[in-house]
Write a protein that holds these residues in place. Structure first.
Motif, PDB file in Angstrom:
ATOM      1  N   ASP A   1      -7.849  -2.801  -0.831  1.00  0.00           N
ATOM      2  CA  ASP A   1      -7.276  -4.063  -1.303  1.00  0.00           C
ATOM      3  C   ASP A   1      -7.807  -5.240  -0.482  1.00  0.00           C
ATOM      4  OD1 ASP A   1      -5.841  -2.693  -3.225  1.00  0.00           O
ATOM      5  OD2 ASP A   1      -3.933  -2.798  -2.141  1.00  0.00           O
TER       6      ASP A   1
ATOM      7  N   SER B   1       0.806  -1.222   0.000  1.00  0.00           N
ATOM      8  CA  SER B   1       0.000   0.000   0.000  1.00  0.00           C
ATOM      9  C   SER B   1       0.840   1.274   0.000  1.00  0.00           C
ATOM     10  CB  SER B   1      -0.935   0.020   1.206  1.00  0.00           C
ATOM     11  OG  SER B   1      -0.201   0.251   2.394  1.00  0.00           O
TER      12      SER B   1
ATOM     13  N   ALA C   1      -4.896   0.164   1.353  1.00  0.00           N
ATOM     14  CA  ALA C   1      -4.768  -1.158   1.959  1.00  0.00           C
ATOM     15  C   ALA C   1      -6.134  -1.735   2.323  1.00  0.00           C
ATOM     16  CB  ALA C   1      -3.873  -1.082   3.195  1.00  0.00           C
TER      17      ALA C   1
END
Length: 79
Positions: free
Chosen positions: A55, A45, A52
């Motif tokens: 994701d 990230s 993050a």
């Protein structure tokens, strides 16, 4: 004339801070995870907690588990 917006620049977070937040989210959401994968997500990230979390969400959208398939996470363009 009044400004309509103000640019706020956030400092990059270190990967351990991001890792701890991802771990906390997984525990609260009942997501199975491997700490090494979460650390990889945190490092990938590049200091961006929001990236993050996004994701993590994309990896767990179909199942409540973070597996080793990080290939679906692309590289981010850095400014």
């Amino acid at each position: 004339m009044r400004k309509k917006s103000v640019l706020i620049e956030f400092k990059k977070l270190n990967y351990s801070t991001i890792f701890n937040r991802l771990k906390e989210i997984c525990v609260k959401e009942g997501i199975k995870f491997d700490e090494n994968i979460l650390k990889s997500l945190a490092i990938k990230s590049s200091g961006d907690l929001r990236a993050a979390i996004n994701d993590l969400q994309s990896l767990t959208i179909e199942k409540k588990e973070v597996d080793y398939d990080l290939s679906m996470i692309g590289e981010r363009k850095q400014k």
